[in-house]
Design a protein around this motif. Sequence first.
Motif, PDB file in Angstrom:
ATOM      1  N   ASN A  17       0.869  -1.173   0.000  1.00 21.21           N
ATOM      2  CA  ASN A  17       0.000   0.000   0.000  1.00 21.21           C
ATOM      3  C   ASN A  17       0.906   1.224   0.000  1.00 21.21           C
ATOM      4  O   ASN A  17       1.643   1.437   0.955  1.00 21.21           O
ATOM      5  CB  ASN A  17      -0.892  -0.009   1.243  1.00 21.21           C
ATOM      6  N   PRO A  18       0.875   2.029  -1.055  1.00 20.01           N
ATOM      7  CA  PRO A  18       1.780   3.185  -1.119  1.00 20.01           C
ATOM      8  C   PRO A  18       1.524   4.225  -0.031  1.00 20.01           C
ATOM      9  O   PRO A  18       2.394   5.041   0.258  1.00 20.01           O
ATOM     10  CB  PRO A  18       1.512   3.774  -2.508  1.00 20.01           C
ATOM     11  N   ASN A  19       0.363   4.174   0.610  1.00 22.14           N
ATOM     12  CA  ASN A  19       0.022   5.155   1.641  1.00 22.14           C
ATOM     13  C   ASN A  19       0.382   4.712   3.056  1.00 22.14           C
ATOM     14  O   ASN A  19       0.237   5.486   3.999  1.00 22.14           O
ATOM     15  CB  ASN A  19      -1.477   5.470   1.585  1.00 22.14           C
ATOM     16  N   THR A  20       0.810   3.468   3.227  1.00 22.78           N
ATOM     17  CA  THR A  20       1.165   2.972   4.561  1.00 22.78           C
ATOM     18  C   THR A  20       2.438   2.142   4.465  1.00 22.78           C
ATOM     19  O   THR A  20       3.007   1.972   3.396  1.00 22.78           O
ATOM     20  CB  THR A  20       0.054   2.064   5.142  1.00 22.78           C
ATOM     21  N   THR A  21       2.852   1.594   5.591  1.00 24.03           N
ATOM     22  CA  THR A  21       4.042   0.731   5.597  1.00 24.03           C
ATOM     23  C   THR A  21       3.672  -0.736   5.385  1.00 24.03           C
ATOM     24  O   THR A  21       4.544  -1.589   5.383  1.00 24.03           O
ATOM     25  CB  THR A  21       4.798   0.865   6.928  1.00 24.03           C
ATOM     26  N   HIS A  22       2.396  -1.036   5.219  1.00 19.89           N
ATOM     27  CA  HIS A  22       1.971  -2.422   5.051  1.00 19.89           C
ATOM     28  C   HIS A  22       2.323  -2.923   3.656  1.00 19.89           C
ATOM     29  O   HIS A  22       1.960  -2.316   2.650  1.00 19.89           O
ATOM     30  CB  HIS A  22       0.465  -2.560   5.290  1.00 19.89           C
ATOM     31  N   ALA A  23       3.050  -4.067   3.636  1.00 24.45           N
ATOM     32  CA  ALA A  23       3.475  -4.622   2.358  1.00 24.45           C
ATOM     33  C   ALA A  23       3.955  -6.052   2.545  1.00 24.45           C
ATOM     34  O   ALA A  23       4.362  -6.452   3.643  1.00 24.45           O
ATOM     35  CB  ALA A  23       4.607  -3.791   1.769  1.00 24.45           C
ATOM     36  N   LEU A  24       3.932  -6.813   1.468  1.00 23.58           N
ATOM     37  CA  LEU A  24       4.473  -8.174   1.490  1.00 23.58           C
ATOM     38  C   LEU A  24       5.995  -8.092   1.584  1.00 23.58           C
ATOM     39  O   LEU A  24       6.644  -7.463   0.754  1.00 23.58           O
ATOM     40  CB  LEU A  24       4.056  -8.917   0.213  1.00 23.58           C
ATOM     41  N   ARG A  25       6.553  -8.738   2.616  1.00 24.72           N
ATOM     42  CA  ARG A  25       8.002  -8.729   2.821  1.00 24.72           C
ATOM     43  C   ARG A  25       8.623 -10.101   2.587  1.00 24.72           C
ATOM     44  O   ARG A  25       9.775 -10.194   2.199  1.00 24.72           O
ATOM     45  CB  ARG A  25       8.326  -8.262   4.234  1.00 24.72           C
ATOM     46  N   HIS A  26       7.844 -11.173   2.861  1.00 21.89           N
ATOM     47  CA  HIS A  26       8.379 -12.543   2.755  1.00 21.89           C
ATOM     48  C   HIS A  26       7.382 -13.440   2.033  1.00 21.89           C
ATOM     49  O   HIS A  26       6.235 -13.544   2.454  1.00 21.89           O
ATOM     50  CB  HIS A  26       8.633 -13.126   4.145  1.00 21.89           C
ATOM     51  N   LEU A  27       7.852 -14.088   0.967  1.00 26.00           N
ATOM     52  CA  LEU A  27       6.993 -15.056   0.275  1.00 26.00           C
ATOM     53  C   LEU A  27       6.900 -16.354   1.068  1.00 26.00           C
ATOM     54  O   LEU A  27       5.882 -17.016   1.046  1.00 26.00           O
ATOM     55  CB  LEU A  27       7.530 -15.358  -1.120  1.00 26.00           C
ATOM     56  N   GLY A  28       7.950 -16.739   1.734  1.00 22.92           N
ATOM     57  CA  GLY A  28       7.923 -17.928   2.580  1.00 22.92           C
ATOM     58  C   GLY A  28       7.761 -19.232   1.816  1.00 22.92           C
ATOM     59  O   GLY A  28       7.139 -20.162   2.311  1.00 22.92           O
ATOM     60  N   LEU A  29       8.319 -19.307   0.636  1.00 21.03           N
ATOM     61  CA  LEU A  29       8.219 -20.537  -0.165  1.00 21.03           C
ATOM     62  C   LEU A  29       9.446 -21.420   0.076  1.00 21.03           C
ATOM     63  O   LEU A  29      10.087 -21.892  -0.861  1.00 21.03           O
ATOM     64  CB  LEU A  29       8.090 -20.181  -1.657  1.00 21.03           C
ATOM     65  N   ASN A  30       9.760 -21.671   1.334  1.00 20.25           N
ATOM     66  CA  ASN A  30      10.973 -22.376   1.741  1.00 20.25           C
ATOM     67  C   ASN A  30      11.096 -23.780   1.140  1.00 20.25           C
ATOM     68  O   ASN A  30      12.201 -24.243   0.872  1.00 20.25           O
ATOM     69  CB  ASN A  30      11.027 -22.529   3.267  1.00 20.25           C
ATOM     70  N   GLN A  31       9.989 -24.471   0.978  1.00 25.15           N
ATOM     71  CA  GLN A  31      10.006 -25.859   0.510  1.00 25.15           C
ATOM     72  C   GLN A  31       9.731 -26.003  -0.987  1.00 25.15           C
ATOM     73  O   GLN A  31       9.716 -27.117  -1.492  1.00 25.15           O
ATOM     74  CB  GLN A  31       8.959 -26.689   1.277  1.00 25.15           C
ATOM     75  N   LEU A  32       9.505 -24.898  -1.682  1.00 24.87           N
ATOM     76  CA  LEU A  32       9.175 -24.987  -3.106  1.00 24.87           C
ATOM     77  C   LEU A  32      10.383 -25.497  -3.883  1.00 24.87           C
ATOM     78  O   LEU A  32      11.419 -24.837  -3.939  1.00 24.87           O
ATOM     79  CB  LEU A  32       8.732 -23.626  -3.649  1.00 24.87           C
ATOM     80  N   THR A  33      10.244 -26.680  -4.463  1.00 29.18           N
ATOM     81  CA  THR A  33      11.363 -27.279  -5.196  1.00 29.18           C
ATOM     82  C   THR A  33      11.076 -27.452  -6.680  1.00 29.18           C
ATOM     83  O   THR A  33      12.008 -27.638  -7.454  1.00 29.18           O
ATOM     84  CB  THR A  33      11.728 -28.658  -4.615  1.00 29.18           C
ATOM     85  N   GLU A  34       9.803 -27.394  -7.091  1.00 31.53           N
ATOM     86  CA  GLU A  34       9.500 -27.621  -8.496  1.00 31.53           C
ATOM     87  C   GLU A  34       8.324 -26.792  -8.990  1.00 31.53           C
ATOM     88  O   GLU A  34       7.279 -26.732  -8.359  1.00 31.53           O
ATOM     89  CB  GLU A  34       9.153 -29.089  -8.742  1.00 31.53           C
ATOM     90  N   ILE A  35       8.534 -26.165 -10.144  1.00 36.84           N
ATOM     91  CA  ILE A  35       7.458 -25.579 -10.936  1.00 36.84           C
ATOM     92  C   ILE A  35       7.490 -26.372 -12.232  1.00 36.84           C
ATOM     93  O   ILE A  35       8.400 -26.197 -13.052  1.00 36.84           O
ATOM     94  CB  ILE A  35       7.669 -24.072 -11.163  1.00 36.84           C
ATOM     95  N   LEU A  36       6.559 -27.318 -12.382  1.00 36.12           N
ATOM     96  CA  LEU A  36       6.619 -28.283 -13.473  1.00 36.12           C
ATOM     97  C   LEU A  36       6.364 -27.679 -14.845  1.00 36.12           C
ATOM     98  O   LEU A  36       6.876 -28.170 -15.844  1.00 36.12           O
ATOM     99  CB  LEU A  36       5.651 -29.440 -13.208  1.00 36.12           C
ATOM    100  N   ALA A  37       5.560 -26.642 -14.924  1.00 36.67           N
ATOM    101  CA  ALA A  37       5.302 -25.954 -16.197  1.00 36.67           C
ATOM    102  C   ALA A  37       5.012 -24.494 -15.890  1.00 36.67           C
ATOM    103  O   ALA A  37       4.435 -24.174 -14.851  1.00 36.67           O
ATOM    104  CB  ALA A  37       4.109 -26.589 -16.914  1.00 36.67           C
ATOM    105  N   GLY A  38       5.411 -23.622 -16.788  1.00 38.73           N
ATOM    106  CA  GLY A  38       5.140 -22.208 -16.609  1.00 38.73           C
ATOM    107  C   GLY A  38       6.281 -21.454 -15.969  1.00 38.73           C
ATOM    108  O   GLY A  38       7.197 -22.046 -15.400  1.00 38.73           O
ATOM    109  N   GLY A  39       6.205 -20.132 -16.075  1.00 35.40           N
ATOM    110  CA  GLY A  39       7.266 -19.269 -15.586  1.00 35.40           C
ATOM    111  C   GLY A  39       6.942 -18.576 -14.284  1.00 35.40           C
ATOM    112  O   GLY A  39       5.914 -18.830 -13.655  1.00 35.40           O
ATOM    113  N   VAL A  40       7.853 -17.684 -13.898  1.00 36.55           N
ATOM    114  CA  VAL A  40       7.743 -16.927 -12.654  1.00 36.55           C
ATOM    115  C   VAL A  40       7.764 -15.439 -12.997  1.00 36.55           C
ATOM    116  O   VAL A  40       8.613 -14.987 -13.775  1.00 36.55           O
ATOM    117  CB  VAL A  40       8.921 -17.263 -11.707  1.00 36.55           C
ATOM    118  N   TYR A  41       6.826 -14.685 -12.418  1.00 35.88           N
ATOM    119  CA  TYR A  41       6.763 -13.244 -12.603  1.00 35.88           C
ATOM    120  C   TYR A  41       6.580 -12.611 -11.234  1.00 35.88           C
ATOM    121  O   TYR A  41       5.566 -12.841 -10.570  1.00 35.88           O
ATOM    122  CB  TYR A  41       5.586 -12.879 -13.516  1.00 35.88           C
ATOM    123  N   ILE A  42       7.572 -11.845 -10.788  1.00 38.70           N
ATOM    124  CA  ILE A  42       7.500 -11.173  -9.490  1.00 38.70           C
ATOM    125  C   ILE A  42       7.928  -9.733  -9.716  1.00 38.70           C
ATOM    126  O   ILE A  42       9.093  -9.462  -9.998  1.00 38.70           O
ATOM    127  CB  ILE A  42       8.406 -11.863  -8.448  1.00 38.70           C
TER     128      ILE A  42
END
Length: 149
Positions: free
Chosen positions: A97-122
């Motif tokens: 939120n550009p008007n506050t300090t609230h924002a996503l800081r951690h995705l927390g995908l510690n165990q993610l080992t495979e994306i079988l099809a498709g890409g990543v957009y962040i």
Amino acid sequence: VCAGTLNGLSVTGDAQHQYQTLHKMYNNCEIVMGNLEIVLIDHTQDLSFLQTIREVTGYILIAMNVFSALPLQNLRVIRGTQFYEEKFALFVLLNYNPNTTHALRHLGLNQLTEILAGGVYIEKNAQLCHVDTVEWRDIMRDPRLEPVV
């Protein structure tokens, strides 16, 4: 096993209704048959019920939220049987939120080992940490795709 959604950035009702729907769909869920779409969730909501999810068969969309951490630490596989915007299995956009300090800081995908099809957009996540240190190509099965981070 629980059903996923195919709403994209469309939402029905206010943020509270959005959260209640998310909680009802994914509480005690381990495998999402379809897409996991987390859109317009407020920073005051408890998302700990998402930590039981181990697999998503479609894509994951995380957009326009203002919570600080996403508790998907047990997610291991994104199968990518469906894509967001025709090529992405993981799509993370505008989580602050550009008007506050609230924002996503951690995705927390510690165990993610495979994306079988498709890409990543962040992109456009003003306070998101460590996404540029992840070797996304090691997780993505398709070597022709370039992660957008």
